[in-house]
Scaffold this motif. Structure first.
Motif, mmCIF file in Angstrom:
data_model
loop_
_atom_site.group_PDB
_atom_site.id
_atom_site.type_symbol
_atom_site.label_atom_id
_atom_site.label_comp_id
_atom_site.label_asym_id
_atom_site.label_seq_id
_atom_site.Cartn_x
_atom_site.Cartn_y
_atom_site.Cartn_z
ATOM 1 N N ARG A 102 25.056 37.610 32.637
ATOM 2 C CA ARG A 102 26.296 36.948 32.303
ATOM 3 C C ARG A 102 27.438 37.610 31.985
ATOM 4 O O ARG A 102 27.219 38.580 31.154
ATOM 5 C CB ARG A 102 26.144 35.722 31.285
ATOM 6 C CG ARG A 102 27.309 34.788 31.071
ATOM 7 C CD ARG A 102 27.203 33.905 29.880
ATOM 8 N NE ARG A 102 27.345 34.616 28.562
ATOM 9 C CZ ARG A 102 26.959 34.169 27.438
ATOM 10 N NH1 ARG A 102 26.639 32.867 27.178
ATOM 11 N NH2 ARG A 102 26.972 34.981 26.161
ATOM 12 N N LEU A 103 28.452 37.691 32.570
ATOM 13 C CA LEU A 103 29.473 38.283 32.248
ATOM 14 C C LEU A 103 30.673 37.112 31.950
ATOM 15 O O LEU A 103 30.762 36.287 32.511
ATOM 16 C CB LEU A 103 30.380 39.188 33.144
ATOM 17 C CG LEU A 103 29.402 40.316 33.877
ATOM 18 C CD1 LEU A 103 30.147 40.967 34.921
ATOM 19 C CD2 LEU A 103 28.977 41.252 32.821
ATOM 20 N N GLN B 176 39.029 39.645 34.640
ATOM 21 C CA GLN B 176 40.478 39.952 33.844
ATOM 22 C C GLN B 176 41.696 39.721 34.673
ATOM 23 O O GLN B 176 42.735 39.156 34.262
ATOM 24 C CB GLN B 176 40.300 41.319 33.592
ATOM 25 C CG GLN B 176 39.346 41.870 32.588
ATOM 26 C CD GLN B 176 38.937 43.371 32.397
ATOM 27 O OE1 GLN B 176 39.159 44.054 33.329
ATOM 28 N NE2 GLN B 176 38.672 43.775 31.098
ATOM 29 N N GLU B 177 41.383 39.672 36.053
ATOM 30 C CA GLU B 177 42.396 39.520 37.150
ATOM 31 C C GLU B 177 42.634 37.999 37.046
ATOM 32 O O GLU B 177 43.974 37.439 37.004
ATOM 33 C CB GLU B 177 42.268 39.839 38.572
ATOM 34 C CG GLU B 177 43.127 39.705 39.527
ATOM 35 C CD GLU B 177 42.869 39.706 40.831
ATOM 36 O OE1 GLU B 177 43.573 39.892 42.006
ATOM 37 O OE2 GLU B 177 41.538 40.162 41.071
ATOM 38 N N LEU B 178 41.475 37.249 36.696
ATOM 39 C CA LEU B 178 41.677 35.726 36.921
ATOM 40 C C LEU B 178 42.536 35.227 35.629
ATOM 41 O O LEU B 178 43.506 34.422 35.935
ATOM 42 C CB LEU B 178 40.559 35.278 36.839
ATOM 43 C CG LEU B 178 40.284 33.673 36.547
ATOM 44 C CD1 LEU B 178 40.816 33.061 37.736
ATOM 45 C CD2 LEU B 178 38.884 33.040 36.356
ATOM 46 N N GLN B 179 42.295 35.874 34.473
ATOM 47 C CA GLN B 179 42.934 35.309 33.226
ATOM 48 C C GLN B 179 44.439 35.847 33.216
ATOM 49 O O GLN B 179 45.370 35.343 32.757
ATOM 50 C CB GLN B 179 42.333 36.027 31.840
ATOM 51 C CG GLN B 179 42.799 35.372 30.859
ATOM 52 C CD GLN B 179 42.052 35.795 29.502
ATOM 53 O OE1 GLN B 179 42.073 37.153 28.969
ATOM 54 N NE2 GLN B 179 41.437 34.838 28.817
ATOM 55 N N GLY C 102 33.350 45.785 38.981
ATOM 56 C CA GLY C 102 34.265 44.915 39.950
ATOM 57 C C GLY C 102 34.239 43.644 39.573
ATOM 58 O O GLY C 102 35.304 42.992 39.407
ATOM 59 N N LEU C 103 32.932 42.964 39.401
ATOM 60 C CA LEU C 103 33.184 41.486 38.999
ATOM 61 C C LEU C 103 33.852 41.227 37.569
ATOM 62 O O LEU C 103 34.331 40.232 37.251
ATOM 63 C CB LEU C 103 31.639 41.209 38.703
ATOM 64 C CG LEU C 103 30.682 40.884 40.143
ATOM 65 C CD1 LEU C 103 29.252 40.380 39.724
ATOM 66 C CD2 LEU C 103 31.525 39.895 41.163
ATOM 67 N N THR D 103 33.890 32.961 33.245
ATOM 68 C CA THR D 103 32.444 33.154 33.016
ATOM 69 C C THR D 103 31.885 33.541 34.319
ATOM 70 O O THR D 103 32.382 32.761 35.133
ATOM 71 C CB THR D 103 31.732 32.317 32.283
ATOM 72 O OG1 THR D 103 32.269 32.158 31.029
ATOM 73 C CG2 THR D 103 30.232 33.155 31.956
ATOM 74 N N LEU D 104 30.813 34.485 34.524
ATOM 75 C CA LEU D 104 30.059 34.358 35.748
ATOM 76 C C LEU D 104 28.780 34.721 35.435
ATOM 77 O O LEU D 104 28.332 35.120 34.428
ATOM 78 C CB LEU D 104 30.560 35.539 36.737
ATOM 79 C CG LEU D 104 30.509 36.824 36.468
ATOM 80 C CD1 LEU D 104 29.317 37.438 36.997
ATOM 81 C CD2 LEU D 104 31.706 37.475 37.325
ATOM 82 N N TRP D 105 27.773 34.254 36.443
ATOM 83 C CA TRP D 105 26.357 34.358 36.227
ATOM 84 C C TRP D 105 25.717 35.062 37.589
ATOM 85 O O TRP D 105 26.223 34.313 38.516
ATOM 86 C CB TRP D 105 25.652 33.171 35.981
ATOM 87 C CG TRP D 105 25.935 32.415 34.633
ATOM 88 C CD1 TRP D 105 25.457 32.563 33.459
ATOM 89 C CD2 TRP D 105 27.090 31.508 34.471
ATOM 90 N NE1 TRP D 105 26.107 31.750 32.567
ATOM 91 C CE2 TRP D 105 27.213 31.278 33.276
ATOM 92 C CE3 TRP D 105 28.047 30.970 35.319
ATOM 93 C CZ2 TRP D 105 28.153 30.185 32.674
ATOM 94 C CZ3 TRP D 105 29.045 30.175 35.019
ATOM 95 C CH2 TRP D 105 29.088 29.665 33.514
#
Length: 352
Positions: free
Chosen positions: A274-275, A124-127, A118-119, A314-316
């Protein structure tokens, strides 16, 4: 709102918007429950409009990552996973009868109902759309059916199904063995008041545990290397878990502080997951704490992501594991060990 009058998620969000007006002092959170049992549908909303996604971002700011029907972080062996994902995995109920016959397509579909997927979908939705409706912080829950809130002691667990676990034989029946004592929600609030706790929940300054009372906090900060977690957290330039970093408030490379305090069992592993989105695909990497042994006291880890790319969403988030301890399912003849754990809410970076 209820499941009869609002049978779909978009209808729920619309009802919340209509009936809870912030101008009238109303605030509300909707927390998705048991997405691991959603057969991949927890984050699948192809028909959702931009308005629906905005409502989701407003109301669904948290997700239940662990409870007594299993863990919802990641599904092992496929998609965005790692070796520690094989933890309290409860197969979706409709598939229990053929658990040994799951196809690759079945497993891929199931994996889409887990938090990490989901994260990633949110990145992908953000981009694609310039907004992210899946910025979920995390909590844990017991989901107790026996009125025993916070009853998560693995070694002494006697069930949470009332009459179904009236004696050890019933508790160890095949229908109850997939379950566990459940998790706990942790909140970093400014005060022990309802208003302050709700504020922290809304800001996603939260963490989840699989039952132990581990304390966990992740934040980004330009504080110097010699700073303690406490002094770095008090720095006005710091961004707490649940927050969003942009080019304006991120350092290069970004610096993170991970603070972890164990419960009764020492911590065996500390990691930051990290993704990031690159060329349309989500990359995953785990950064492990350089440790030579278990952590028996409070740990403050300062981490620099030197492979950071300021052009990529990016997210952590943090995950810590205890040393193996006995599961409630174990017997003297067949000991079953597991690694209880805790997860932090994520920090997001948007290259806007």
């Amino acid at each position: 709102p209820n499941a009869i009058d609002e049978p779909t998620a978009p209808q729920l969000w619309q009802a919340l918007e209509e009936r809870c007006q912030s101008t009238q002092g109303c605030r509300v959170l909707a927390i998705p429950h048991n997405t691991n049992l959603s057969l991949g549908g927890g984050f699948l909303l192809p028909e959702a409009s931009a308005q629906d996604r905005a409502r989701r971002a407003r109301f669904e700011r948290l997700l239940e990552v662990h409870q007594h029907k299993g863990s919802s972080e990641c599904y092992p062996g496929i998609g965005l996973s790692d070796e520690a994902c094989a933890y309290e995995i409860a197969l979706p109920t409709p598939m229990l009868a053929r658990a040994n016959a799951l196809t690759l397509a079945d497993r891929l579909q199931i994996s889409r109902g887990y938090l990490r997927h989901g994260l990633a979908t949110g990145l992908q939705e953000l981009q694609r759309d310039g907004s992210n409706s899946m910025q979920f912080g995390v909590i844990g829950s017991t989901d107790s059916h026996a009125g025993r809130a916070g009853y998560t002691d693995e070694a002494n667990w006697q069930g949470t199904f009332g009459r179904y676990d009236a004696d050890p034989q019933r508790r160890r029946s095949a229908s109850l063995l997939p379950y566990n004592p459940g998790g706990l929600a942790g909140v970093w609030a400014s005060a022990n008041t309802r208003a302050a706790i709700f504020d922290a929940l809304h800001q996603r300054e939260t963490f989840a545990t699989s039952g132990p009372r581990i304390h966990l906090r992740l934040f980004a900060s330009p504080a110097p290397a010699q700073a303690s977690c406490e002094t770095a957290a008090e720095d006005h330039r710091s961004t707490m878990m649940g927050g969003t970093l942009t080019r304006r408030n991120i350092t290069a490379p970004p610096v993170f502080f991970l603070e972890a305090l164990p419960d009764r069992a020492p911590l065996a592993n500390l990691a930051i997951v990290r993704l990031r989105l690159k060329d349309g695909a989500v990359e995953q990497r785990l950064f492990q704490y350089p440790s030579s042994g278990p952590h028996r006291g409070s740990t403050c880890w300062r981490f620099e992501d030197r492979n950071f790319d300021p052009n990529l969403p990016t997210l952590w988030y943090a995950r810590v594991l205890e040393v193996p301890t006995p599961s409630w399912r174990h017997t003297a003849e067949t000991p079953e060990l597991l690694q209880e754990r805790a997860w932090s809410s994520a920090l997001w970076y948007e290259p806007r």
